[in-house]
Design a protein around this motif. Sequence first.
Motif, PDB file in Angstrom:
ATOM      1  N   ARG A   1      39.840   8.317 -53.599  1.00 53.77           N
ATOM      2  CA  ARG A   1      39.538   9.741 -53.444  1.00 53.77           C
ATOM      3  C   ARG A   1      40.771  10.561 -53.816  1.00 53.77           C
ATOM      4  O   ARG A   1      41.768  10.532 -53.096  1.00 53.77           O
ATOM      5  CB  ARG A   1      39.116  10.024 -52.001  1.00 53.77           C
ATOM      6  CG  ARG A   1      37.836   9.314 -51.604  1.00 53.77           C
ATOM      7  CD  ARG A   1      37.610   9.432 -50.107  1.00 53.77           C
ATOM      8  NE  ARG A   1      36.311   8.880 -49.708  1.00 53.77           N
ATOM      9  CZ  ARG A   1      36.073   7.588 -49.519  1.00 53.77           C
ATOM     10  NH1 ARG A   1      37.060   6.703 -49.689  1.00 53.77           N
ATOM     11  NH2 ARG A   1      34.877   7.186 -49.151  1.00 53.77           N
TER      12      ARG A   1
ATOM     13  N   GLN B   1      33.795  15.043 -51.060  1.00 53.30           N
ATOM     14  CA  GLN B   1      33.686  13.702 -51.647  1.00 53.30           C
ATOM     15  C   GLN B   1      35.039  13.202 -52.123  1.00 53.30           C
ATOM     16  O   GLN B   1      35.319  12.007 -52.105  1.00 53.30           O
ATOM     17  CB  GLN B   1      32.707  13.708 -52.826  1.00 53.30           C
ATOM     18  CG  GLN B   1      31.257  13.702 -52.375  1.00 53.30           C
ATOM     19  CD  GLN B   1      30.300  14.020 -53.513  1.00 53.30           C
ATOM     20  OE1 GLN B   1      30.731  14.376 -54.620  1.00 53.30           O
ATOM     21  NE2 GLN B   1      29.006  13.900 -53.239  1.00 53.30           N
ATOM     22  N   ALA B   2      35.888  14.130 -52.560  1.00 53.17           N
ATOM     23  CA  ALA B   2      37.205  13.744 -53.083  1.00 53.17           C
ATOM     24  C   ALA B   2      38.226  13.573 -51.961  1.00 53.17           C
ATOM     25  O   ALA B   2      39.390  13.266 -52.222  1.00 53.17           O
ATOM     26  CB  ALA B   2      37.690  14.792 -54.078  1.00 53.17           C
TER      27      ALA B   2
END
Lengths: 491, 485
Positions: free
Chosen positions: B73, B117-118
């Motif tokens: 990530r 999400q990252a």
Amino acid sequence: MNQYQVIVGLEVHVELKTATKLFCSCSAAFGGEPNTHTCPVCLGMPGVLPVINQEAIRLATRSALALNCTVRAVSKFDRKQYFYPDLPKAYQISQYDQPLGEYGWVTIRGADGAAKKIGVRRVHVEEDAGKLNHLGQRLGDATGSLVDLNRAGVPLIEIVSDPDLRSAEEARLYLTELRAVLSYLDISDLRMEEGSMRCDANVSLRPADFQGNLEDLPRVEIKNVNSIRNVQRGIEYEVARQRELLAAGERIVKETRGFDDATGKTYSQRSKEEANDYRYFPEPDLPPLVLDPQWIADMKRGLPALPDAIRANLIDRGMPEKDAEVLVLDREAYEYWQQATALFQDERLVTNWMLSDLSRLINARGESFANSRVRPEGLVALLGLIQSGTLSGRMAKEVLEAMFETGQSASQVVKDRGLSQITDASAIQSIVDQVLKDNPAVVQDYLSGKEKALAFLVGQVMKQTRGQAKPDLVNQLLKDSIQKDYAPSQD
Amino acid sequence: MTSKKPLWDHDAHSLHDLFCEGAASAEEIVTSHLERIRSADSSVGAFLYVDEAGALEEARRQDRWSAVERRERPLAGVPVALKDNIVAQGMPTTAGSKILGEFRSPYDATVVVKLKQAGAMIVGKTNLDEFAMGSSTEHSALAETRNPWDVSRVPGGSSGGSAAAVAAQMVPLALGSDTGGSIRQPASYCGIVGMKPTYGRVSRYGLIAFASSLDQIGPMTRSIRDARLLYEVIKGADAHDSTALALGEERTVSQGPWRIGVPREYFGEGMEAGVRQVTEAALERLRSMGHELVEISLPHTPYAIAAYYLIAPAEASSNLSRYDGVRYGMRAEGRDLVTMYEKTRDEGFGAEVKRRILLGTHALSAGYYDAYYLTAQKVRTLIRQDFDYAFREVDFIVTPTTPDVAFRRGERDDDPIKMYLGDVYTVTANLAGIPGLSIPAGLADGLPVGLQWLAPRLGDLSLFDAAATLETQLEPMVWPMGVDE
């Protein structure tokens, strides 16, 4: 005194039968608990964006093509802006100057059978608004209003006619034909009472000496009438009202009027003197709608047979025009007829039974040909029994009723009720003999030339055989027996 | 932590590395930044909302990740702030206005989904001019934001809160939105990097619309590499945004030397001497690096402000209609529907927003549409063509980001036209849909001056690459409220 010509144009809104709404993935189904078919997009939450539903475009394109429109390869969406609580974004995404379809027509036929083309000016795609449920009897004295946005964002097409209609009757014919055409496309439920088809009528009177643009005549818009019949009534009332005003030397006010079902009258809703400025501008959240011309051509080729063609074909096959009209206007009936005649040669017999006895049963129950328990195969089986002589017409009516009530097959009903027709002369002869013996006076009447007396005797025999004797056979046996046993000898 | 520099003094790349190596926990990183916000934001006023509990909870969750999960990530362990016109589920969103009241979003903006999400840790929402309309953040109805370089001055706007938060090292990364310069101008005033992507490169879903055909979300950071990192996370097509481009080919350019266009219309009157000096020095540096400077013309530039101030308000007047008191946000009671609408919008919107709604409504009115809106759209096409022609000759265009440095608070209160004219170098990129990047080029009288880089559509990555070569040649930035020497 000035003569006036009636000028009517209709705007019809049709809800498209898509699974989801026009710009989000919420259910587009009718009804539901208020505000359950909603999401941030159709609620107009901050930051949301529309994404076009391709299925809605497909259905709209089919509709436009079926109405003989030219479909634009490039059309665009615009915002129509106004404030109202049922319009979450305070603008409706619609199509303004580049509608999906243009330059179409619908053909209507009057009582004299003459065909007339009514122009379809445009077919465009737009989103529906929500609904307001007013607390109280009328909007005027409502204590509050509840907003239900289940319908907000449901895809609509708006079909705008040219001002080509010259009477309330023509308006009725146009709407009936329009609905029939659309019904073959499977694009909408077309239920006016549920609002999946809605009609606004623009009515004006043209003085005989008026040479200008029809759009410049003061016109009254009758809004949201809930049946074709009421559109006709509303126009009739409005024409009479405007004639009276003009006769009295008054002027027609451009306005929007509602229609009161109970009184058959229209009533003023709002004046359009200060015209709404909807401030249309291109919807920046949606790129232009670009359709592949090949796809449009394929869609056109893929259209089903439509009323004009179906009507011509049925008449060609010898069906009376009146019957053809009834079948064409009810797509379910026509499809039923097609299925039945695919299985049964005698088309006339199918038509007659469908449009008389079966229709009567279906209508009495408020059902339709599509959901009737007597399926085409069942009807055809029944007709087969008539053709083979197993059932008389009268018996067949009874069997059909039983089939309709119970869902049983014709042969099952015949078997259960011991109904099959007696075609064996020897089985009937003894009854014939007994009836003649019991009714000497009637026999004498017959012999003295009263033909009707025979009918009485036939009736007696039929009664005793519980209707199962074949009538022509009974007829013949009675005549033969009277001749043989009662007629004065010729010598 | 050891005696090394505080965690808040690191950029995003560095924080991510420390987290991945296990040299710093996410909780330590978040805690350091929250403390920094507590100490610095009382004088800066960048934040409208700080989600301490949420950020700490996310940090503790990330601390349970393995090294591999962290590496997967790109923003794991990195705190991020959102301009408060970008919605995040459950957080308040105000758009700097009173009219949204206690509104909390039921959904995440697409960029927020991507940030999460990252692995980004969202620490809060930053101040802005109401509905992103303004160039100073003074038009926020809710808070005052000051420039960390000089608290008597504005941070620029409308993304002034994000710019100030990044410049005062309260977060390494922030998102802004840019409709006519609202990322690049405050970046320039606060001495940071700010980038407006190609229109359509980043989803607008969840960005409270100001002018739909001009708005873009973009990164605001202290280094070009961080800006690029954040851009790579948020870019991409989106099923929720029909105007977000499917990932097309990014334009690539050679390693250089490049032909760099210098538009003569951008170097005329109205530019402050200090800005001119810093800009010319930067151009000279580029020349000395071997690039060819080419004077070019963008002839329709003089009409850009006029076109912009018709198109943007027209779209805004429509986009802001939904704030009607019916479904969410503030409602002023009225005896009937129309009175409720009028009172809600009268009390809910500030003066600048009302001014633009009026302008836009007028521009779209029957009888005026052709003269105003349509003409403005034609000018927009001509401006786009100006750039098309120019980019046949040059690889990049370099201009000052603004004609001035951060002005004093209150200075332009009574002069909206002067405020609007300050957007002269930035609005053209929005009208043309091309990417623009502002990087700090130096100081004029102790205040930062931004240098703007422009590239053709989809030249976003090439902008970072090109500007990064200059960044290494410039004096390293000394942050205004930084660690004591």
